[in-house]
Design a protein around this motif. Sequence first.
Motif, PDB file in Angstrom:
ATOM      1  N   TYR A  12     -30.201  -2.788  49.368  1.00 44.28           N
ATOM      2  CA  TYR A  12     -31.027  -1.604  49.650  1.00 44.28           C
ATOM      3  C   TYR A  12     -31.906  -1.271  48.445  1.00 44.28           C
ATOM      4  CZ  TYR A  12     -32.265   3.289  50.449  1.00 44.28           C
ATOM      5  OH  TYR A  12     -32.960   4.472  50.591  1.00 44.28           O
ATOM      6  N   HIS A  71     -34.628  -3.932  47.960  1.00 43.67           N
ATOM      7  CA  HIS A  71     -35.635  -3.822  49.024  1.00 43.67           C
ATOM      8  C   HIS A  71     -36.536  -2.603  48.789  1.00 43.67           C
ATOM      9  CE1 HIS A  71     -37.455  -3.759  53.007  1.00 43.67           C
ATOM     10  NE2 HIS A  71     -37.044  -2.505  53.130  1.00 43.67           N
ATOM     11  N   LYS A  72     -35.954  -1.509  48.355  1.00 46.01           N
ATOM     12  CA  LYS A  72     -36.708  -0.288  48.080  1.00 46.01           C
ATOM     13  C   LYS A  72     -37.784  -0.532  47.027  1.00 46.01           C
ATOM     14  CE  LYS A  72     -35.937   4.364  46.182  1.00 46.01           C
ATOM     15  NZ  LYS A  72     -34.904   5.315  45.686  1.00 46.01           N
ATOM     16  N   ARG A  84     -31.776   7.853  55.203  1.00 49.82           N
ATOM     17  CA  ARG A  84     -32.823   6.924  55.626  1.00 49.82           C
ATOM     18  C   ARG A  84     -32.355   5.992  56.733  1.00 49.82           C
ATOM     19  NH1 ARG A  84     -36.035   3.631  51.319  1.00 49.82           N
ATOM     20  NH2 ARG A  84     -37.255   3.258  53.212  1.00 49.82           N
ATOM     21  N   SER A  85     -31.103   5.557  56.653  1.00 47.76           N
ATOM     22  CA  SER A  85     -30.595   4.610  57.643  1.00 47.76           C
ATOM     23  C   SER A  85     -30.059   5.297  58.890  1.00 47.76           C
ATOM     24  CB  SER A  85     -29.491   3.745  57.031  1.00 47.76           C
ATOM     25  OG  SER A  85     -28.372   4.545  56.668  1.00 47.76           O
ATOM     26  N   TRP A 101     -29.304  -1.628  59.429  1.00 51.65           N
ATOM     27  CA  TRP A 101     -30.607  -0.992  59.192  1.00 51.65           C
ATOM     28  C   TRP A 101     -31.491  -1.870  58.308  1.00 51.65           C
ATOM     29  CZ3 TRP A 101     -33.094   0.948  54.786  1.00 51.65           C
ATOM     30  CH2 TRP A 101     -34.217   1.743  55.029  1.00 51.65           C
ATOM     31  N   LEU A 102     -30.891  -2.464  57.268  1.00 56.28           N
ATOM     32  CA  LEU A 102     -31.658  -3.327  56.366  1.00 56.28           C
ATOM     33  C   LEU A 102     -32.216  -4.545  57.101  1.00 56.28           C
ATOM     34  CD1 LEU A 102     -29.409  -3.180  53.172  1.00 56.28           C
ATOM     35  CD2 LEU A 102     -31.761  -2.334  53.365  1.00 56.28           C
ATOM     36  N   GLN A 158     -35.344  -3.743  58.548  1.00 57.21           N
ATOM     37  CA  GLN A 158     -36.397  -3.567  57.542  1.00 57.21           C
ATOM     38  C   GLN A 158     -36.871  -4.892  56.952  1.00 57.21           C
ATOM     39  OE1 GLN A 158     -37.566  -0.325  57.096  1.00 57.21           O
ATOM     40  NE2 GLN A 158     -36.142  -0.060  58.813  1.00 57.21           N
ATOM     41  N   GLY A 159     -36.279  -5.994  57.387  1.00 56.82           N
ATOM     42  CA  GLY A 159     -36.712  -7.312  56.918  1.00 56.82           C
ATOM     43  C   GLY A 159     -35.795  -7.993  55.920  1.00 56.82           C
TER      44      GLY A 159
END
Length: 417
Positions: A18, A21-22, A124-125, A206-207, A210-211
């Motif tokens: 996470y 990725h952020k 967020r998730s 969730w990730l 997001q890809g």
Amino acid sequence: MPHIAVLGAGITGVTTAYALHKRGFDVTVFDRQRYAAMETSFANGGQLSASNAEVWNQWSTVIKGIRWMLQKDAPLSVNPRPGWHKISWMAAFLANIPRYRANTIETARLAVTARAGLTEMADRSGVDFDFTPAGILHFYKSQKDFDHARRVTGLLAHGGLARQELTPDEVLAKEPNLRGDILGGFWTESDSTGDIHKFAVGLADWLRGQGVQFQMGHAVEDVCADADCVTLRGKEEQRFDGIVVCAGVASRSFAKMLGDRVNIYPVKGYSITVNLDGAASQAAAPSVSLLDDKAKIVTSRLGKDRFRIAGTAEFNGENRDIRADRVQPLVKWCETHFPEVSTENVVPWAGLRPMMPNMMPRVGAGRQPRVFYNTGHGHLGWTLSAATADIVAQVVAGKMRPNFTPSKSQTALKTAP
């Protein structure tokens, strides 16, 4: 954009993914299990407990361990069979006793810092993980333990954590269902609880959306790094720009492949999940999270129909057996302190905590410029995960993106090997 491999899909691996990725990295997470959080992050005590930040490096721990060696149901169990890894780890544990105060304060500070990060991830998730901000209640049955807790409270305050001392009546007011001869307690209102497995699985799902890539059921057999790339070998050979090792007790062997020494020892912990099948048990189970410092047992209420009880520490190598003589004290504890809760439907579990000898996580860069670590959190992986994920992601960004400058407050932990 650099492509970073993350080894491990437990709580530290998923939160690290996470944080990377952020910051705009391409991320691929590897795990030998088919699903996220299937090992140490499967069924822990559930506490997000800055109030449990005290490290174990004390002579009193050593003395208790020696005394308990012949007691099968003791909170601490040590297999007396000698082994170089165990002996060297314990020698380093003793060497870090002078760091007890500093490391306890630093752990508390990290735990408090982690709260905002975990809240952000959850918001967020949108993951549901039976979270409750109900606070954590430590209770004591002897004056010696209570006096020690007062001293620990002072150290926690240096780390930014406030907790309130309670009389016996105030302890029972916080948790009316608790039974036993209680001398006093400490209340940490800012602590909380949740289901680590549900959180990790939900965040991983969730990730993916997001890809972030997850290669599950993909055991990494070999890893090496050079000036140009990091190479992983398993089902196939793959190359990445960098790697973060978040592999729990397996981190030690991966570190050796990468030229680093990460002296993690697997310390087994046990839990039981008491399924509260009827209204009577649901009403009789505690609504707040508890920590019995004498028995080294923690509890969490996970929704209305699950009561998690966890504890004990077993030094027995990489052994995942669930021993009945280690589970039974947890069942007995429930029956003693919450006699109206039915223990007819109890699910036992055991997991290996990845512990460094100084009780501090290993977070930051390795010897190779493309290698990083976020591992060795011991019994506080759930509590510290959001903070250490942010720290290691900042370090990766600083190394892998030259124009990125980490903030002064987000630097790698400097811990003993």
